[in-house]
Motif scaffolding. Structure first.
Motif, short mmCIF file in Angstrom:
data_model
loop_
_atom_site.label_atom_id
_atom_site.label_comp_id
_atom_site.label_asym_id
_atom_site.label_seq_id
_atom_site.Cartn_x
_atom_site.Cartn_y
_atom_site.Cartn_z
N THR A 141 0.83 -1.20 0.00
CA THR A 141 0.00 0.00 0.00
C THR A 141 0.87 1.26 0.00
O THR A 141 0.47 2.30 -0.54
N GLY A 142 2.06 1.15 0.56
CA GLY A 142 2.97 2.29 0.56
C GLY A 142 3.40 2.66 -0.85
O GLY A 142 3.44 3.85 -1.21
N LYS A 143 3.72 1.65 -1.67
CA LYS A 143 4.08 1.92 -3.06
C LYS A 143 2.91 2.53 -3.81
O LYS A 143 3.08 3.45 -4.63
N TYR A 144 1.71 2.02 -3.54
CA TYR A 144 0.52 2.52 -4.23
C TYR A 144 0.26 3.99 -3.86
O TYR A 144 -0.03 4.82 -4.73
N GLN A 145 0.39 4.32 -2.59
CA GLN A 145 0.19 5.70 -2.18
C GLN A 145 1.25 6.62 -2.78
O GLN A 145 0.95 7.75 -3.20
N ALA A 146 2.47 6.14 -2.85
CA ALA A 146 3.54 6.94 -3.46
C ALA A 146 3.26 7.15 -4.95
O ALA A 146 3.53 8.22 -5.50
N PHE A 147 2.73 6.12 -5.60
CA PHE A 147 2.34 6.20 -7.01
C PHE A 147 1.27 7.28 -7.21
O PHE A 147 1.40 8.15 -8.08
N LEU A 148 0.23 7.27 -6.36
CA LEU A 148 -0.83 8.27 -6.47
C LEU A 148 -0.29 9.67 -6.18
O LEU A 148 -0.67 10.65 -6.85
N GLU A 149 0.60 9.78 -5.21
CA GLU A 149 1.18 11.08 -4.88
C GLU A 149 2.02 11.62 -6.03
O GLU A 149 2.05 12.83 -6.29
N SER A 150 2.68 10.73 -6.76
CA SER A 150 3.48 11.16 -7.92
C SER A 150 2.59 11.69 -9.03
O SER A 150 2.95 12.66 -9.71
N LEU A 151 1.44 11.05 -9.25
CA LEU A 151 0.49 11.55 -10.24
C LEU A 151 0.07 12.97 -9.89
O LEU A 151 0.01 13.86 -10.75
N ALA A 152 -0.25 13.18 -8.62
CA ALA A 152 -0.69 14.51 -8.17
C ALA A 152 0.44 15.52 -8.23
O ALA A 152 0.23 16.69 -8.59
N HIS A 153 1.66 15.08 -7.91
CA HIS A 153 2.80 15.99 -7.91
C HIS A 153 3.07 16.52 -9.31
O HIS A 153 3.37 17.71 -9.50
N GLU A 154 2.98 15.66 -10.32
CA GLU A 154 3.30 16.07 -11.69
C GLU A 154 2.23 16.97 -12.30
O GLU A 154 2.51 17.75 -13.20
N THR A 155 1.00 16.85 -11.84
CA THR A 155 -0.09 17.60 -12.47
C THR A 155 -0.65 18.71 -11.58
O THR A 155 -1.41 19.54 -12.06
N GLY A 156 -0.30 18.68 -10.30
CA GLY A 156 -0.81 19.69 -9.38
C GLY A 156 -2.08 19.28 -8.67
O GLY A 156 -2.58 19.99 -7.80
N GLU A 157 -2.61 18.10 -9.03
CA GLU A 157 -3.85 17.63 -8.41
C GLU A 157 -3.98 16.13 -8.68
O GLU A 157 -3.64 15.65 -9.77
N GLY A 158 -4.48 15.39 -7.70
CA GLY A 158 -4.69 13.96 -7.89
C GLY A 158 -5.88 13.69 -8.80
O GLY A 158 -6.73 14.55 -9.03
N PRO A 159 -5.97 12.48 -9.35
CA PRO A 159 -7.11 12.12 -10.20
C PRO A 159 -8.43 12.23 -9.44
O PRO A 159 -8.51 11.89 -8.26
N ALA A 160 -9.47 12.68 -10.14
CA ALA A 160 -10.81 12.78 -9.54
C ALA A 160 -11.59 11.49 -9.73
O ALA A 160 -12.77 11.43 -9.41
N PHE A 161 -10.93 10.47 -10.24
CA PHE A 161 -11.52 9.14 -10.40
C PHE A 161 -10.56 8.12 -9.80
O PHE A 161 -9.39 8.41 -9.56
N ARG A 162 -11.09 6.93 -9.53
CA ARG A 162 -10.27 5.92 -8.88
C ARG A 162 -9.26 5.33 -9.86
O ARG A 162 -9.62 4.90 -10.96
N VAL A 163 -8.02 5.31 -9.45
CA VAL A 163 -6.96 4.67 -10.23
C VAL A 163 -6.65 3.33 -9.59
O VAL A 163 -6.48 3.23 -8.37
N ALA A 164 -6.60 2.29 -10.39
CA ALA A 164 -6.44 0.93 -9.86
C ALA A 164 -5.04 0.71 -9.28
O ALA A 164 -4.07 1.39 -9.65
N GLU A 165 -4.98 -0.24 -8.38
CA GLU A 165 -3.71 -0.60 -7.76
C GLU A 165 -2.76 -1.28 -8.72
O GLU A 165 -1.56 -1.43 -8.40
N THR A 166 -3.24 -1.70 -9.87
CA THR A 166 -2.41 -2.48 -10.77
C THR A 166 -2.64 -2.12 -12.22
O THR A 166 -3.74 -1.75 -12.60
N PRO A 167 -1.60 -2.25 -13.05
CA PRO A 167 -1.81 -2.24 -14.49
C PRO A 167 -2.29 -3.62 -14.94
O PRO A 167 -2.41 -4.54 -14.13
#
Length: 397
Positions: free
Chosen positions: A15-41
């Protein structure tokens, strides 16, 4: 779906890797996704990749028919027909369910298609961040046709901006900052330098359109169109005065709004492929099947799964007052092919094409995936589940 990669990924997931992944998405764009992003490709085996590409190219051949425009003329509601249509869409997206054939092999089944852009910018970001946070091996790739992140954005830049200054090109939408897909708009702006603009902010002077850029009235030469016109009309009363986008305008559409309707569910009965379930226009249906439980009813003029009737009954058909605006499609049985720590999931794969002016056919460039554990696939559904939501595919090389 590639067993060794799935097992490795699940074992390495935290879950730590997943949270870091989501935080990276938000960091690059200035805001996290407004929809759910899956834990896996999604890891797609080579055999299924080959079938997906074959299915797509069979659909492309239908679009390339010289009589395609004549066949799809009724697809565009008369009240929504926009002047200045070009010869082909600049974007093509094709959605497939992943199913299992009687012989046990995986195969795609066509669900829907659109001559309209999807999350072309965000999907590159998502795939890159999956790769960085979860050690995706180099034996799989999210791109097609030997593209990488740089060459991919070069193609998008050439297609969307072309010969113009980025300030002369806008991303057009209704209330872009309120859309669930706004993270894609922001990342598009970062990568291409074009501004998301609400349709209410357009300034019309005759056939020319302008917008205010840093307070300065700026001529618009191209519009990267993310605007769905029937959605615009539904909100028209609350939006106030709008420019007349239906008349001939001295501006280029990327892509022209009419293609949203031509390449859509309206096309499904025209496609004959082992990877496309049989579909009929409801008003041309020769006989109502006795086994309606094996079919779905889809309204032609809707999007994001709105109005779809999954468990069809005779009463549903009897209650439809405009059968010319509906199709009956053989139901697709999704296979629970993605094994997750919280139970098996099924998925849809979206194949993403661009079509440059002057090119004889569209080019497959990227992908999108949606993972679900319920009846409906969209990322707005199954929000109580884990290991579901928006995702992307890595295809076995």
């Amino acid at each position: 779906m590639v067993p060794a990669l799935r097992t490795y990924y699940n074992e390495q997931f935290t879950t730590g890797k997943y949270q870091a992944f989501l935080e990276s998405l938000a960091h690059e764009t200035g805001e996290g996704p407004a929809f759910r992003v899956a834990e896996t490709p999604v890891f797609v085996p080579a055999a299924l990749t080959s079938k997906l590409i074959q299915a797509c190219e069979e659909i492309v051949e239908v679009i390339l028919r010289p009589d395609f425009k004549a066949l799809t003329e009724d697809a565009i509601p008369p009240s929504l027909k926009v002047a200045g249509e070009n010869e082909h869409p600049h974007f093509l997206i094709i959605d497939f369910a992943v199913c299992r054939q009687e012989n046990g092999e995986l195969a795609p089944q066509l669900i829907e298609l659109q001559g309209f852009p999807t999350l072309f910018a965000f999907q590159e970001l998502m795939a890159r961040q999956y790769r960085e946070h979860f050690a995706i091996p180099p034996t799989v790739d999210n791109f097609f046709n030997q593209l990488n992140s740089d060459s991919y954005f070069n193609l998008l830049r050439e297609l969307i901006i072309g010969p113009y200054d980025p300030k002369e090109v806008i991303l057009l939408e209704v209330k872009p900052d309120a859309q669930k897909t706004r993270i894609d708009f922001y990342y598009t702006q970062q990568q291409l330098g074009i501004t998301p603009v609400c349709v209410t902010e357009l300034i019309q002077e005759g056939a020319k359109l302008y917008y205010l850029r840093n307070g300065e009235k700026t001529l618009i030469k191209r519009m990267y169109n993310r605007l769905i016109f029937d959605d615009l009309l539904r909100q028209k009363e609350s939006l106030g005065a709008l420019p007349d986008l239906f008349q001939h305008l001295d501006v280029e559409w990327i892509t022209h709004p009419n293609w949203f309707y031509r390449i859509s569910k309206y096309m499904l009965p025209l496609i004959h492929s082992e990877f496309a379930p049989k579909s009929w226009y409801l008003h041309k249906l020769p006989v109502i099947p006795a086994d309606l439980e094996h079919y779905v009813l889809k309204p032609l003029f809707s999007y994001a799964g709105q109005g779809v009737i999954i468990d069809v009954t005779q009463a549903d058909i009897d209650n439809i007052k405009d059968p010319e605006n509906w199709i009956l499609q053989h139901k697709v049985q999704y296979a629970p092919v993605i094994y997750t720590p919280s139970g098996p999931a099924h998925c849809e794969i979206r194949m993403m094409y661009i079509w440059q002016d002057g090119s004889p056919r569209p080019l497959l460039v990227h992908n999108l995936a949606r993972i679900s554990k319920g009846k409906m696939i969209g990322v707005s559904n199954n929000n109580q589940d884990t290991w579901v939501g928006g995702s992307c595919c890595f295809f076995e090389q």
